[in-house]
Design an enzyme around this catalytic site. Structure first.
Site, PDB file in Angstrom:
ATOM      1  N   LYS A  56       0.725  -1.026   0.190  1.00 46.04           N
ATOM      2  CA  LYS A  56      -0.066  -0.120   0.074  1.00 46.04           C
ATOM      3  C   LYS A  56       1.169   1.326   0.021  1.00 46.04           C
ATOM      4  O   LYS A  56       1.306   1.610   1.222  1.00 46.04           O
ATOM      5  CB  LYS A  56      -1.085   0.008   1.212  1.00 46.04           C
ATOM      6  CG  LYS A  56      -2.271   0.639   1.045  1.00 46.04           C
ATOM      7  CD  LYS A  56      -2.317   2.160   0.613  1.00 46.04           C
ATOM      8  CE  LYS A  56      -2.109   3.010   1.783  1.00 46.04           C
ATOM      9  NZ  LYS A  56      -1.674   4.419   1.338  1.00 46.04           N
ATOM     10  N   GLU A  88       9.279   1.767  10.732  1.00 43.73           N
ATOM     11  CA  GLU A  88      10.622   2.768  10.771  1.00 43.73           C
ATOM     12  C   GLU A  88       9.846   4.089  10.643  1.00 43.73           C
ATOM     13  O   GLU A  88       9.005   4.602   9.558  1.00 43.73           O
ATOM     14  CB  GLU A  88      11.067   2.288   9.419  1.00 43.73           C
ATOM     15  CG  GLU A  88      11.836   1.271   9.034  1.00 43.73           C
ATOM     16  CD  GLU A  88      13.198   0.766   9.911  1.00 43.73           C
ATOM     17  OE1 GLU A  88      13.593   1.954  10.651  1.00 43.73           O
ATOM     18  OE2 GLU A  88      13.808  -0.194  10.051  1.00 43.73           O
ATOM     19  N   CYS A 147      14.042  11.515   6.479  1.00 44.05           N
ATOM     20  CA  CYS A 147      13.725  10.980   7.709  1.00 44.05           C
ATOM     21  C   CYS A 147      15.017  11.173   8.537  1.00 44.05           C
ATOM     22  O   CYS A 147      14.928  11.347   9.973  1.00 44.05           O
ATOM     23  CB  CYS A 147      13.311   9.616   7.902  1.00 44.05           C
ATOM     24  SG  CYS A 147      14.255   8.316   7.161  1.00 44.05           S
ATOM     25  N   GLU A 171       8.800  16.826  14.367  1.00 46.88           N
ATOM     26  CA  GLU A 171       9.331  16.782  12.844  1.00 46.88           C
ATOM     27  C   GLU A 171       8.913  17.747  11.880  1.00 46.88           C
ATOM     28  O   GLU A 171       7.856  18.153  11.806  1.00 46.88           O
ATOM     29  CB  GLU A 171       9.002  15.283  12.247  1.00 46.88           C
ATOM     30  CG  GLU A 171       9.941  15.019  11.143  1.00 46.88           C
ATOM     31  CD  GLU A 171       9.465  13.643  10.547  1.00 46.88           C
ATOM     32  OE1 GLU A 171       8.417  13.177  10.848  1.00 46.88           O
ATOM     33  OE2 GLU A 171      10.474  12.940  10.348  1.00 46.88           O
TER      34      GLU A 171
HETATM   35  P1  NAD Z   1       2.349   8.645   6.877  1.00 44.57           P
HETATM   36  O1  NAD Z   1       2.490   8.101   8.215  1.00 44.57           O
HETATM   37  O2  NAD Z   1       1.461   9.826   6.922  1.00 44.57           O
HETATM   38  O3  NAD Z   1       1.856   7.838   5.790  1.00 44.57           O
HETATM   39  C1  NAD Z   1       2.706   6.760   5.562  1.00 44.57           C
HETATM   40  C2  NAD Z   1       1.714   5.445   4.961  1.00 44.57           C
HETATM   41  O4  NAD Z   1       0.789   5.139   5.901  1.00 44.57           O
HETATM   42  C3  NAD Z   1       0.940   6.114   3.382  1.00 44.57           C
HETATM   43  O5  NAD Z   1       0.801   5.192   2.789  1.00 44.57           O
HETATM   44  C4  NAD Z   1      -0.521   6.409   4.073  1.00 44.57           C
HETATM   45  O6  NAD Z   1      -1.343   6.248   3.275  1.00 44.57           O
HETATM   46  C5  NAD Z   1      -0.741   4.950   5.218  1.00 44.57           C
HETATM   47  N1  NAD Z   1      -1.531   5.361   6.450  1.00 44.57           N
HETATM   48  C6  NAD Z   1      -1.746   6.359   6.803  1.00 44.57           C
HETATM   49  N2  NAD Z   1      -2.729   6.402   7.916  1.00 44.57           N
HETATM   50  C7  NAD Z   1      -2.760   4.892   8.073  1.00 44.57           C
HETATM   51  C8  NAD Z   1      -3.291   4.075   9.043  1.00 44.57           C
HETATM   52  N3  NAD Z   1      -3.914   4.773  10.114  1.00 44.57           N
HETATM   53  N4  NAD Z   1      -3.204   2.750   8.974  1.00 44.57           N
HETATM   54  C9  NAD Z   1      -2.374   2.207   7.980  1.00 44.57           C
HETATM   55  N5  NAD Z   1      -1.815   2.937   7.068  1.00 44.57           N
HETATM   56  C10 NAD Z   1      -2.043   4.468   7.006  1.00 44.57           C
HETATM   57  O7  NAD Z   1       3.602   9.281   6.365  1.00 44.57           O
HETATM   58  P2  NAD Z   1       4.108  10.034   5.090  1.00 44.57           P
HETATM   59  O8  NAD Z   1       3.708  11.444   5.322  1.00 44.57           O
HETATM   60  O9  NAD Z   1       3.681   9.526   3.854  1.00 44.57           O
HETATM   61  O10 NAD Z   1       5.803  10.001   5.158  1.00 44.57           O
HETATM   62  C11 NAD Z   1       6.377  10.759   5.858  1.00 44.57           C
HETATM   63  C12 NAD Z   1       6.831  10.293   7.308  1.00 44.57           C
HETATM   64  O11 NAD Z   1       7.541   8.996   6.998  1.00 44.57           O
HETATM   65  C13 NAD Z   1       7.790  11.198   8.011  1.00 44.57           C
HETATM   66  O12 NAD Z   1       7.385  10.734   9.316  1.00 44.57           O
HETATM   67  C14 NAD Z   1       9.316  10.370   7.950  1.00 44.57           C
HETATM   68  O13 NAD Z   1      10.409  10.819   8.901  1.00 44.57           O
HETATM   69  C15 NAD Z   1       8.609   8.972   7.629  1.00 44.57           C
HETATM   70  N6  NAD Z   1       9.944   8.051   7.319  1.00 44.57           N
HETATM   71  C16 NAD Z   1      10.763   7.313   7.800  1.00 44.57           C
HETATM   72  C17 NAD Z   1      11.499   6.641   7.362  1.00 44.57           C
HETATM   73  C18 NAD Z   1      12.572   5.648   8.166  1.00 44.57           C
HETATM   74  O14 NAD Z   1      13.176   4.820   7.550  1.00 44.57           O
HETATM   75  N7  NAD Z   1      12.359   5.763   9.653  1.00 44.57           N
HETATM   76  C19 NAD Z   1      11.796   6.722   6.038  1.00 44.57           C
HETATM   77  C20 NAD Z   1      11.108   7.340   5.215  1.00 44.57           C
HETATM   78  C21 NAD Z   1      10.103   8.212   5.891  1.00 44.57           C
END
Ligand code: NAD
Length: 451
Positions: A155, A227, A261, A355
């Site tokens: 997803k 992550e 991140c 963040e």
């Molecule tokens: P997000 O958490 O908003 O969304 C991530 C994914 O989760 C998307 O596909 C979204 O549709 C889905 N999602 C949203 N709500 C959900 C729920 N309740 N249940 C299941 N899935 C759900 O994050 P984003 O805005 O897409 O990405 C940015 C974030 O990702 C930042 O916090 C960044 O630091 C983090 N990130 C972490 C790493 C790492 O390796 N630690 C790497 C890249 C990005």
């Protein structure tokens, strides 16, 4: 069927669209993944590796087209997009070899009992991914799961469905039907996938959503790999090479418009170096051209969405209202935000705690290393941390005192090949990459018999 329309953040133009997967169809997708799982598992690690190995060449053959799609959909400069695509292709062989070694049965014998430790597939893995590395993240979550013998339902982020779909199609050409499927949509589809009959949820995304997933997974004690976000500190000790530290800071604050991140989001610089550090950081910021990622010379593209831009600008506004000083930037045009340097950032400001995920360098002057370490560790996050200082015991002590999963000394946090990608505290739960990380995609079983 409803469509998810993907637009170019640089121009607003439509890049393409995918069908949204109705949430009530997600269980049927997962059932197909479960039906495909036994045959995929039965291939063994070597058999699966043989199927997956051509992925590297398949990506390389289409690398230019994929990089352009990535830039158009997400905004990052074309050369960074090309680097992301290349890094995935270049890593395939090593990753498969590492996974085969990590999952090989282990024999133990203590003179009385002989045991074999197996690392078996778990079954069906949900891979849920963000938009900031929209080609690499689906790979990071889905590929080790597949190689370990699980089937996967991916997803991807609703911001970047097209490049994730392109990745999935390259893999799907190599594996039997049902082994990798894609569910498109936003949080509704993500929640439906977490609630469905999956055995493992491999998630990269925000801390807030990670917590929701952990709670939702608890009912079925489903395995999770989370992550999550970061608020990475950079400590510049008084023994540091200040020019190198400032050059690093500029790169790691502004790369991918700060949407990384492990971006440097907080800088703690020793007072004697502070003036020189800030002026060099400002000079580096001035060198960066902001523009459409497809244009030659662009180093910083647009932010991915208006929501992300508004979040970044609100934090900058709050910091200025609370007494921070604007050294560079602060302006925006559409989704393009100029690289911004703030000094006088204090812990009461949202920008020091939450963040940011934008092109902002936040500088705080400190009087000694202990103060820097206390401030650096005063966060719920603990993904990465970096310290610049002389190559001596003091610098190493500071590095070891940092409460993060990945710590860089006079460099970024990226480890040698074979190192895990791991967050501490609220930046993660379990991890991937490395021998131990690959094993997180498996069920460990022990078979024992008398000697
Ligand atoms: P997000 O958490 O908003 O969304 C991530 C994914 O989760 C998307 O596909 C979204 O549709 C889905 N999602 C949203 N709500 C959900 C729920 N309740 N249940 C299941 N899935 C759900 O994050 P984003 O805005 O897409 O990405 C940015 C974030 O990702 C930042 O916090 C960044 O630091 C983090 N990130 C972490 C790493 C790492 O390796 N630690 C790497 C890249 C990005």
């Amino acid at each position: 069927m409803a469509q998810l329309v993907s637009t170019d953040p640089a121009t607003g133009a439509v890049v393409g669209a995918v069908d949204v997967t109705p949430a009530d169809q997600v269980p049927a997708v997962v059932a197909r993944a479960r039906a495909a799982a036994p045959a995929w598992a039965a291939l063994g690690t070597a058999g699966r590796a043989a199927r997956l190995r051509p992925l590297a060449a398949a990506i390389t053959a289409r690398a230019d087209e994929l990089a352009r799609l990535l830039t158009r959909e997400m905004g990052k400069p074309l050369r960074d997009a090309a680097g992301e695509i290349r890094s995935v292709a270049d890593g395939v062989d090593h990753e498969l070899a590492e996974i085969e070694a990590a999952l090989a049965p282990e024999e133990l014998d203590d003179g009385r009992t002989r045991s074999t430790v197996f690392h078996d597939p778990l079954g069906v893995c949900a891979a849920i991914t963000p938009w900031n590395f929209p080609f690499a993240m689906p790979h990071w979550m889905a590929f080790p799961a597949l190689a370990a013998g699980n089937t996967v339902v991916l997803k991807p982020s609703e911001e970047t469905p097209l490049i994730a779909q392109a990745y999935a199609e390259l893999v799907r050409a190599l594996v039997p039907d049902g082994v990798l499927q894609v569910v498109h949509g936003a949080d509704e589809q993500g929640k439906a996938l977490v609630a469905a009959d999956v055995d493992l949820i491999a998630f990269t995304g925000s801390r807030a959503v990670g917590k929701q997933i952990m709670a939702a997974a608890a009912g079925g004690l489903k395995r999770i790999i989370l992550e999550l976000g970061g608020k990475d500190p950079l400590i510049v000790l008084d023994s540091a090479d200040v020019d190198k530290a400032a050059t690093f800071a500029a790169r790691n604050c502004f790369r991918n418009a700060g949407q990384v991140c492990v971006a440097t989001e907080r800088i703690y610089v020793a007072r004697p170096l502070a003036e020189r550090f800030v002026s060099r950081l400002a000079v580096e910021a001035d060198k960066l051209t902001v523009g459409n990622g497809l244009d030659d010379g662009t180093r910083i593209g647009p932010l991915v969405s208006a929501r992300q831009r508004d979040h970044v600008l609100a934090q900058v506004g709050d910091a200025l209202a609370r007494g921070a000083t604007l050294v560079r930037g602060g302006e925006h045009d559409g989704l393009f935000v100029q690289p911004t340097v703030l000094t006088g950032v204090s812990p009461d400001m949202a920008i020091a705690r939450e963040e940011t995920f934008g092109p902002v360098a936040c500088v705080t002057v400190v009087d000694d290393a202990d103060e820097a370490v206390a401030l650096a560790n005063g966060s719920r996050y603990g993904l990465g941390a970096v310290v610049f200082g002389a190559d001596d015991d003091r610098t190493r002590q500071v590095a070891r005192a940092l409460d993060a999963g990945m710590i860089g000394v006079n460099q970024g946090v990226y480890g040698a090949r074979g190192a895990p990608w791991v967050g501490a505290r609220e930046s993660g739960f379990a991890f991937h990459g490395s021998r131990d990380g690959h094993r997180n995609f498996t069920q460990t079983r022990v078979l024992s018999r008398p000697r």
